[in-house]
Design a protein around this motif. Sequence first.
Motif, PDB file in Angstrom:
ATOM      1  N   PHE A  42       0.821  -1.210   0.000  1.00 19.74           N
ATOM      2  CA  PHE A  42       0.000   0.000   0.000  1.00 19.74           C
ATOM      3  C   PHE A  42       0.859   1.265   0.000  1.00 19.74           C
ATOM      4  O   PHE A  42       0.538   2.245  -0.662  1.00 19.74           O
ATOM      5  N   THR A  43       1.955   1.230   0.719  1.00 16.42           N
ATOM      6  CA  THR A  43       2.846   2.390   0.748  1.00 16.42           C
ATOM      7  C   THR A  43       4.263   1.922   1.010  1.00 16.42           C
ATOM      8  O   THR A  43       4.496   0.756   1.335  1.00 16.42           O
ATOM      9  N   VAL A  44       5.211   2.811   0.784  1.00 17.35           N
ATOM     10  CA  VAL A  44       6.617   2.537   1.054  1.00 17.35           C
ATOM     11  C   VAL A  44       7.174   3.693   1.878  1.00 17.35           C
ATOM     12  O   VAL A  44       6.633   4.802   1.847  1.00 17.35           O
ATOM     13  N   PRO A  45       8.260   3.451   2.640  1.00 17.48           N
ATOM     14  CA  PRO A  45       8.841   4.546   3.423  1.00 17.48           C
ATOM     15  C   PRO A  45       9.198   5.731   2.531  1.00 17.48           C
ATOM     16  O   PRO A  45       9.729   5.558   1.442  1.00 17.48           O
ATOM     17  N   ALA A  46       8.863   6.926   2.993  1.00 14.03           N
ATOM     18  CA  ALA A  46       9.152   8.130   2.207  1.00 14.03           C
ATOM     19  C   ALA A  46       9.631   9.223   3.148  1.00 14.03           C
ATOM     20  O   ALA A  46       8.993  10.259   3.300  1.00 14.03           O
ATOM     21  N   GLU A  47      10.764   8.987   3.785  1.00 11.64           N
ATOM     22  CA  GLU A  47      11.282   9.922   4.782  1.00 11.64           C
ATOM     23  C   GLU A  47      11.504  11.301   4.164  1.00 11.64           C
ATOM     24  O   GLU A  47      12.158  11.441   3.138  1.00 11.64           O
ATOM     25  N   GLY A  48      10.894  12.295   4.789  1.00 10.97           N
ATOM     26  CA  GLY A  48      11.043  13.654   4.293  1.00 10.97           C
ATOM     27  C   GLY A  48      10.157  13.994   3.117  1.00 10.97           C
ATOM     28  O   GLY A  48      10.201  15.101   2.596  1.00 10.97           O
ATOM     29  N   ARG A  49       9.321  13.029   2.673  1.00  9.82           N
ATOM     30  CA  ARG A  49       8.424  13.269   1.546  1.00  9.82           C
ATOM     31  C   ARG A  49       7.002  12.875   1.930  1.00  9.82           C
ATOM     32  O   ARG A  49       6.785  12.096   2.849  1.00  9.82           O
ATOM     33  N   ILE A  50       6.036  13.400   1.196  1.00 11.00           N
ATOM     34  CA  ILE A  50       4.647  13.011   1.401  1.00 11.00           C
ATOM     35  C   ILE A  50       4.489  11.576   0.920  1.00 11.00           C
ATOM     36  O   ILE A  50       4.841  11.247  -0.219  1.00 11.00           O
ATOM     37  N   PRO A  51       3.966  10.661   1.752  1.00  5.66           N
ATOM     38  CA  PRO A  51       3.849   9.257   1.329  1.00  5.66           C
ATOM     39  C   PRO A  51       2.763   9.059   0.270  1.00  5.66           C
ATOM     40  O   PRO A  51       1.710   9.698   0.331  1.00  5.66           O
ATOM     41  N   GLY A  52       3.055   8.205  -0.686  1.00 10.47           N
ATOM     42  CA  GLY A  52       2.062   7.863  -1.695  1.00 10.47           C
ATOM     43  C   GLY A  52       1.309   6.598  -1.309  1.00 10.47           C
ATOM     44  O   GLY A  52       1.812   5.766  -0.552  1.00 10.47           O
ATOM     45  N   ALA A  53       0.084   6.451  -1.804  1.00 15.16           N
ATOM     46  CA  ALA A  53      -0.718   5.240  -1.606  1.00 15.16           C
ATOM     47  C   ALA A  53      -0.833   4.533  -2.951  1.00 15.16           C
ATOM     48  O   ALA A  53      -1.332   5.100  -3.922  1.00 15.16           O
ATOM     49  N   PHE A  54      -0.352   3.284  -3.006  1.00 14.17           N
ATOM     50  CA  PHE A  54      -0.210   2.556  -4.264  1.00 14.17           C
ATOM     51  C   PHE A  54      -1.234   1.431  -4.381  1.00 14.17           C
ATOM     52  O   PHE A  54      -1.559   0.760  -3.400  1.00 14.17           O
ATOM     53  N   LEU A  55      -1.694   1.199  -5.602  1.00 14.80           N
ATOM     54  CA  LEU A  55      -2.614   0.108  -5.906  1.00 14.80           C
ATOM     55  C   LEU A  55      -2.187  -0.558  -7.207  1.00 14.80           C
ATOM     56  O   LEU A  55      -1.738   0.118  -8.137  1.00 14.80           O
ATOM     57  N   THR A  56      -2.354  -1.891  -7.275  1.00 19.48           N
ATOM     58  CA  THR A  56      -2.099  -2.645  -8.506  1.00 19.48           C
ATOM     59  C   THR A  56      -3.383  -2.736  -9.323  1.00 19.48           C
ATOM     60  O   THR A  56      -4.453  -3.039  -8.778  1.00 19.48           O
ATOM     61  N   LEU A  57      -3.286  -2.475 -10.619  1.00 18.43           N
ATOM     62  CA  LEU A  57      -4.442  -2.611 -11.504  1.00 18.43           C
ATOM     63  C   LEU A  57      -4.651  -4.098 -11.798  1.00 18.43           C
ATOM     64  O   LEU A  57      -3.857  -4.713 -12.512  1.00 18.43           O
ATOM     65  N   VAL A  58      -5.696  -4.677 -11.225  1.00 22.87           N
ATOM     66  CA  VAL A  58      -5.907  -6.123 -11.368  1.00 22.87           C
ATOM     67  C   VAL A  58      -6.962  -6.456 -12.408  1.00 22.87           C
ATOM     68  O   VAL A  58      -7.117  -7.612 -12.802  1.00 22.87           O
ATOM     69  N   ASP A  59      -7.709  -5.458 -12.845  1.00 18.96           N
ATOM     70  CA  ASP A  59      -8.744  -5.697 -13.852  1.00 18.96           C
ATOM     71  C   ASP A  59      -8.998  -4.406 -14.613  1.00 18.96           C
ATOM     72  O   ASP A  59      -8.846  -3.307 -14.059  1.00 18.96           O
TER      73      ASP A  59
END
Length: 210
Positions: A42-59
Amino acid sequence: MKNRFMKALLFISFVGLLSACTGQGAKEKSTSGEGQRQLTAFTVPAEGRIPGAFLTLVDAVKTDSSTVYAAKSVADKDTVGLKIEVINGLNAGIFLDGTVNNERGFHKGGVKISSLGKESDHYVRALAKLYGLTSSGQFSSKTLLPLTFSSNKKNLDLSSKETYSFKLFLANKLGDEAEAFAVLDLYRNLFEITARDSSQYARIISALQD
């Protein structure tokens, strides 16, 4: 609109951190004939940056004028997800010389966001947790139709393997529109949402939840 024009200029240099995000273990069967896809984290460490929220396109389901994507990822042990509809052929919002096409770059509902059910409830809870907030735990029962700025130098072709960027302005109950960046990566089959800055967190959650 002048305000949005200036904010769109700030987005031209925005680049999503999609390559840093790889899921572990969870897979989702694609119904578009491409087998199983690994769900991203869903997310990855983003020290000093605004964290992004990730999704995989499954369909992906094509309509006469758009493509509707089911997009999912894993947050803690929960599968989270959204239904994302993108209008095909959206006009480029950036001219080739880098200036903003203020007249044709904005599209109401150019990217539409709606619920997949429990997975979207999990999404709004996971996003609130990422932002250090609480939520109702229920995704909106309505389809969200944000004003969408196409931060691209060419019109959208959703049959390609291109990466497209957008600025979203989301109506909410707290005041001014919530502002977020979105990236649709058709090569890696990923969708990312990132708040413009931390001042947008509460408004984004308000926009997404019932």
